[in-house]
Scaffold this active site. Structure first.
Site, short mmCIF file in Angstrom:
data_model
loop_
_atom_site.label_atom_id
_atom_site.label_comp_id
_atom_site.label_asym_id
_atom_site.label_seq_id
_atom_site.Cartn_x
_atom_site.Cartn_y
_atom_site.Cartn_z
N GLU A 99 -6.66 -5.22 3.31
CA GLU A 99 -6.78 -6.34 2.35
C GLU A 99 -7.87 -6.03 1.32
O GLU A 99 -8.62 -6.91 0.91
CB GLU A 99 -7.09 -7.66 3.08
CG GLU A 99 -5.93 -8.22 3.88
CD GLU A 99 -5.00 -9.08 3.04
OE1 GLU A 99 -5.38 -9.51 1.95
OE2 GLU A 99 -3.86 -9.31 3.50
N GLY A 124 -23.42 -0.06 29.60
CA GLY A 124 -22.17 0.52 30.08
C GLY A 124 -21.09 -0.53 30.28
O GLY A 124 -19.90 -0.25 30.08
N THR A 129 0.82 -1.22 0.00
CA THR A 129 0.00 0.00 0.00
C THR A 129 0.85 1.27 0.00
O THR A 129 1.86 1.34 0.67
CB THR A 129 -0.89 0.01 1.26
OG1 THR A 129 -1.62 -1.20 1.29
CG2 THR A 129 -1.85 1.19 1.26
N ARG A 176 -27.83 -11.32 33.47
CA ARG A 176 -28.31 -10.03 33.94
C ARG A 176 -29.83 -9.95 33.90
O ARG A 176 -30.44 -10.21 32.87
CB ARG A 176 -27.72 -8.94 33.03
CG ARG A 176 -28.29 -7.56 33.21
CD ARG A 176 -27.54 -6.83 34.29
NE ARG A 176 -28.14 -5.54 34.55
CZ ARG A 176 -27.70 -4.38 34.09
NH1 ARG A 176 -26.62 -4.35 33.33
NH2 ARG A 176 -28.30 -3.26 34.40
N ASP A 181 -10.38 -2.41 0.24
CA ASP A 181 -11.54 -1.69 0.78
C ASP A 181 -12.82 -2.39 0.32
O ASP A 181 -12.97 -2.77 -0.84
CB ASP A 181 -11.53 -0.25 0.27
CG ASP A 181 -12.74 0.53 0.75
OD1 ASP A 181 -12.65 1.05 1.87
OD2 ASP A 181 -13.76 0.57 0.04
N GLY A 214 2.46 -3.00 8.37
CA GLY A 214 2.56 -3.71 9.64
C GLY A 214 3.94 -4.32 9.79
O GLY A 214 4.53 -4.78 8.81
N SER A 216 -6.22 1.59 -2.68
CA SER A 216 -6.67 0.30 -3.19
C SER A 216 -6.23 0.08 -4.62
O SER A 216 -6.68 -0.85 -5.27
CB SER A 216 -8.19 0.22 -3.10
OG SER A 216 -8.59 0.22 -1.76
N THR A 236 -11.45 -2.12 5.68
CA THR A 236 -10.61 -1.31 4.79
C THR A 236 -9.39 -2.06 4.29
O THR A 236 -9.06 -1.99 3.11
CB THR A 236 -10.16 -0.03 5.53
OG1 THR A 236 -11.31 0.71 5.92
CG2 THR A 236 -9.27 0.82 4.65
#
Lengths: 754, 754
Positions: free
Chosen positions: B550, B527, B272, B443, B552, B311, B278, B548
């Site tokens: 690999e 919460g 990229t 809950r 978009d 990365g 892309s 987004t």
């Protein structure tokens, strides 16, 4: 292919015809506009008019051969298209004529077609295969004028505040460690308080100007600085200070309000409990009056009955604690009591336990915590006793005898906070939209055809469609929330139940809208949107919880729907119910008569853009949903189904009604607002945004309208096409529209927006 | 009111009749089930049968007075309802009879009604106003069996891996500082590599087992540990190692692959670029062959042409750099070249600049960065030359002569990564669902009626409706992605173009699904969902970017749609197009003939639950959208509109087709998968999930189906009711269904899930 030479009269129309026919939308009303222009065009001979009319038959469109001739003629002219012209297509057409013939004047009739059909350069800028001089935005509107309209009477307050935000202490930064972040936010809070912004909504005697509406605009503007600061500000001045102001009496005001407004007394608002999120009436903390010592004992009975997510819990010296007030063994319902939490050295007082809630998805500059009270004793005077007090003789007294009504009156005083949360959500959405759109007006995206320049992201229809309706909604919700705050603050109308219902619904749809918008903006910016420096990621984390706090959206929507059911008149009960039902049944049958096949298939532009149609559609939906809901509940109840079970069975129906009611309210409020805009040009722009909002919302619920037969398949498709078309028409103005939000330039620090 | 005493025969049916009639759904096919049961019930006299039948007239329902008698009879019996019984309503009915008469046997016919109508305790547990012994989950299904079905042949790999994840190094924790976080993730990565998991998909000669499918399951399981670790793992072993494996030749494998798999050589995948998200084909980085020095010079031409979001950029010693390969002045298209980035001391080599991308919304344990190359020289051998090489004589050579085809072949080898991203998204969604549903099964939420015990969150219809379809989708997508990886790995089918198109679409809809699911789970937990400790917040931030990277999603969907248009046969071009159009035109008219008014208003359960209906609906949509899309494009092209502009005009149509195609593919793949489940009970459960998926998806696009007249208003409403009903029917099994995902218990650290 033979090269055809057209007369100048014909030639000037050819680029228009090529654009019109190459597009999908040639409806009867649009053909009509072109026909009128031709008829009124004195530069044309009768023969030319006949030829032009012959090219306008929807049922007998021009042959493909003709199209190709048109295109070749245009391309061969070598004319350059300049998007920045006031009438780009008319000017382009004139230039094409000049290439083949002598000088030729600009044609007024063509200008009228260009304006009335809303033809924009991004409709056709690749169409002719000629050189294009791109223009990012049109200069038709002035962002400052638009911002002024949005600010309305609050302009002086907002302008001064935005000026004040230039103080470097408000510079945005990344704070990953929560202690550091909380420290920064606390310092910012103090600066705001020193300048008097904290006390703004309080009376003058306590340092304020009594300007709750101005306070709400400040609150939204704080989102442009930081979400944590906004919420911290709301907790300290709106919730803690606000509870003293609104639930307390003179003695509380005199003792605490000035200090609270100056942030010299930091406090929190201890309502929510772990086990009882949205059920304030069911909270377990007790405040038991002890006659012997003339004091109130605050106590957390069970391990999971602690106060939860309490903002400011770690910085506070005092809490406004909501608890079941027990006097002489009788539970008088929920009341608020001021409870000191820490001493001067910031050490916890005996019996009080505070635990940090730790890291959250967002708002890490706010110190949320849990609080337990173990038999904590405070003087009787600490009860905030505007609506219920313990007299000197140790008996309970309230002007409001009905405990239910008393409870809702107390909660009602806090509705202002709900409006503020919605405004903060809206501020977050505006900020994200401004960043995403400024980016989309700069970033060029690849296309398959390497011969053509890369397009701006904003020129892609999918990009227009994903962002433009969200911009329109921001305008609608802005005007709506302004109006709600005005009504809420109107002292001449003391009964706030109607506005409470309205705010419950609006807070839900607007905070959901804000979340969707921020997410859409994140994705629209691709990887850039993922980086913290570009601000959208922070907005996402911060705004996320707005759908939950100050009332969970699903709970609030049901509240709103029940308000609609009882016609704002009385609490829902079986006695009042049948009369409401009768009333509704009357009204719905009246309205239903108006939906005939002709109406449900009406697709002309005048009808689809007419606010009467939008209002009717929204009104119809609210009434229809109310009626069918009421009928269902009535049937269950007639069968002896317990009302609790009956309401459970219609829960999704209630949610649908709550949403429908809120959308209708927002649209109607907005339309009323637009009518007050004096300048015609701007008013029409605002009304166009209203039209986009309405059609987009009808489109979102198209399946329902189709199921009801309210719209037919053709109309549904036409609405979809109109939404896409409106997005394209607004494309040249989208930059001005986000500038019109009036976000201070120095707050938009995102590198991708520059 | 007079108290009516019924005979035992009648009495046993009364709880059933009360439940059936108090509900909205009494369709013809359901009445039929009850009628058959009555007819076959030998305990009933003829008179009793006549009376019972008289209560089953849809057009003439029992009077309200009758209902009240039924209810009073039941309530007065004082019978306790025990939800945990195998046949809770039948057992309850028997006990009611026993209260008024003598002992009475369990009735087999009633059991059959209970099962065939899918009546669940949460349909009626408040209805009779009797004491209820609640049961959180039914014991009908075994979570281990379900998990085993999902694991399929990968069970040994998954089980061993999950066992390995018990190593304390994988314990989840909060790491706010990015340097600390990256360090933790790097250490975890090394442990995975040591154990051989990194090399898993590589050939045995390089430390692997060649098990790409197993690798994908590991990848999903890593999401249960941490999103950053998952992505770091994917970058190092899948992208960097994978590019060496798939784009390199033996010399590259021998030199680097083993070290890459052991994480001894850390590397990144530099594809990229900042300005060209892309558009891989349009990247600007150049790799110029210099014959004199027999080397390749890597260069970043412009300031904004740097590699972006890479990365592992800060930890890597080497990068697999994608660049325009220029040999003898000719651009041979995009190729990958191995470029050393740092020396042994981890200092950057000359000409290389790396910048940290800084903090992100999520994945802060991954070191993303930007990389610039300034005339960086590497040996010729560093070109990954499987598909294109520079020969010793300095000329370029490739087996694939067409540069377009060469480019797509190279990219195609990387499709496995796209499947893995979708799987990771799915893993995130499963984790969020497991947490939210376990919480909702613990809950209790308040209700208005203080006499009744607070309900479990999961017992609210709105809660069932918001979460159950998402669980069903997780099952569908799990099976689909398993199958896609199997096809992708199938060596006997070397042409991967079809699976590429399919994966492009599936990656989009599944990563969007994952994001929506995680958001829905966050809100469903209120919460609590906002606190980092409960894991959903992290999942939200981490999975967000999957839409987004690999590829978009919007770009991929258009790719998928273009694949459909060209019928997977050839690249889209005007020559092949007309024949495709002819073919489509043929098929669509055949299919259209089948949609008659009878069909579009068929609402009985058998039809709506029949996979034939779902398949037909999905197939119809894909074909119809393809046909209308093709017609529109053809019309534009016939008019001479440039194809680039034509595709721009139909962009939103393309997106709709891409989605429709992907949903159809997922459903069909899942249905095929369910047919392989041997055990009938489990198969039927899986098929019920498929039915919910299908009806939910049709419902999502109901406006389109209504517009087309494919379904009528009545059918649309019936589908909505069926979706709600299926959610209720699955309520007793929802706990088992999320346990069936097979997430290791020790990974679900969220306190709210316990």
């Amino acid at each position: 292919m033979e090269k055809k030479i057209y007369t100048p009269g014909i030639l000037q129309y050819i680029p228009f015809f090529y654009v019109i026919w190459s597009d999908d939308l040639v409806s009867a009303s649009e053909v009509n506009i072109v026909e009128k222009a031709i008829d009124g065009d004195h530069t044309l001979s009768d023969t030319e008019k006949v030829l032009l009319h012959s090219w306008l038959q929807v049922k007998n469109p021009p042959k493909n051969e003709e199209f190709k001739n048109w295109k070749q003629t245009i391309s061969n002219s070598g004319t350059k298209l300049i998007e920045g012209e006031t009438y780009p297509l008319t000017t382009f057409s004139q230039k094409v004529v000049c290439q083949y013939h002598e000088t030729y004047p600009l044609n007024e009739q063509l200008k009228s077609i260009e304006v009335n059909l809303g033809i924009q350069p991004n409709h056709y800028n690749h169409l002719f295969e000629v050189e294009v001089e791109h223009s990012i935005s049109a200069q038709t509107y002035d962002a400052n004028e638009i911002a002024k309209i949005l600010k309305g009477s609050h302009a002086p307050v907002i302008d001064a505040f935005q000026e004040f935000l230039l103080d470097p202490i408000f510079n945005w930064g990344i704070h990953r460690n929560k202690e550091d972040f909380r420290h920064v936010v606390l310092e910012q809070l103090k600066v705001l308080a020193q300048k008097g912004y904290g006390a703004m909504a309080y009376p003058a005697a306590y340092g304020g100007t009594g300007d709750m509406e101005g306070y709400a605009t400040i609150f939204e503007n704080l989102m442009y600085v930081d979400g944590s600061l906004t919420i911290k500000f709301g907790v300290q001045f709106g919730l803690f200070g606000g509870s003293i102001q609104k639930l307390g009496t003179k003695i509380h005001h005199d003792t605490y309000l000035t200090a609270a407004g100056q942030a010299k007394l930091l406090g929190c608002f201890a309502m929510t409990e772990t086990g009882h999120g949205s059920n304030v009436r069911g909270i377990k903390t007790t405040a038991t009056y002890d006659k012997k010592t003339d004091s109130i004992i605050i106590h957390t009975p069970g391990k999971n009955d602690n106060k939860e997510y309490i903002g400011n819990a770690l910085h506070s010296k005092m809490a406004s604690v909501f608890a079941q007030l027990i006097v002489n063994g009788k539970n008088e319902g929920v009341h608020a009591v001021l409870v000191p939490l820490r001493n001067k050295n910031h050490e916890l007082l005996p019996g009080i336990t505070v635990e940090d809630n730790g890291y959250k998805l967002g708002l890490n500059g706010v110190d949320n915590g849990k609080i337990w009270f173990n038999q904590v004793k405070v003087p009787r005077v600490n009860l905030l006793n505007k609506y219920g007090s313990i007299k000197e003789d140790g008996t309970y007294y309230s002007d409001i005898k009905n405990p239910n009504k008393r409870f809702f009156t107390m909660l009602g005083t806090l509705v202002g906070g709900r409006i503020c949360v919605a405004r903060a959500g809206l501020g977050g959405a505006k900020m994200a939209l401004a960043i995403a759109i400024k980016h989309a007006l700069k970033r060029r995206q690849f296309n398959d055809n390497i011969k053509i320049q890369e397009d701006l992201l904003m020129d892609y229809p999918s990009h227009q469609l994903r962002l433009t309706p969200l911009v329109a909604s921001a305008y609608v919700y802005h005007a709506t929330l302004d109006k709600m705050m005005e009504v809420y603050c109107d002292e001449s109308q003391p009964d706030k139940r109607k506005v409470e219902t309205q705010v419950a619904g609006l807070k839900s749809i607007i905070t959901w809208y804000a979340n969707n918008t921020i997410q859409e903006c994140r994705e629209a910016c691709g990887g850039k949107g993922y980086l913290l420096e570009n601000r959208i990621a922070d907005l996402k984390g911060d705004v996320d919880i707005f759908t939950t706090f100050e009332g969970d959206n699903n709970v609030l929507l049901q509240l709103a729907a029940k308000g609609v059911l009882s016609d704002f008149k009385s609490e829902f009960n079986s006695a009042g119910f049948s009369s409401v039902l009768k009333l509704l049944s009357q009204q719905i049958s009246d309205k239903l008569a108006m939906v005939n096949p002709l109406y449900s298939n009406k697709v002309d532009k005048e009808h689809l853009y007419n606010p009467k149609f939008h209002k009717h559609a929204f009104d119809y939906r609210t009434r229809r949903l109310t009626y069918t809901l009421a009928m269902r509940i009535r049937d269950y109840i007639k069968k002896g189904v317990p009302s609790y079970q009956a309401f459970l069975k219609v829960q999704t129906h209630l949610l649908a009604l709550g949403k429908a009611y809120s959308v209708e309210l927002a649209y109607n409020t907005y339309i009323e607002f637009t009518e007050t805009i004096e300048d015609t040009k701007n008013r029409e722009l605002f009304q166009k945004l209203g039209t986009l909002y309405a059609l987009y919302e009808i489109r979102q619920d198209a399946s329902w309208y189709l199921e009801q037969g309210y719209i037919g398949g053709t109309k549904s498709k036409a609405i979809r096409q109109r939404v896409e078309r409106l997005c394209t028409e607004l494309r040249p103005h989208i930059g001005v529209l986000v500038d019109g939000f009036g976000i201070p330039g120095h707050c938009i620090t995102a590198p991708i927006a520059h």
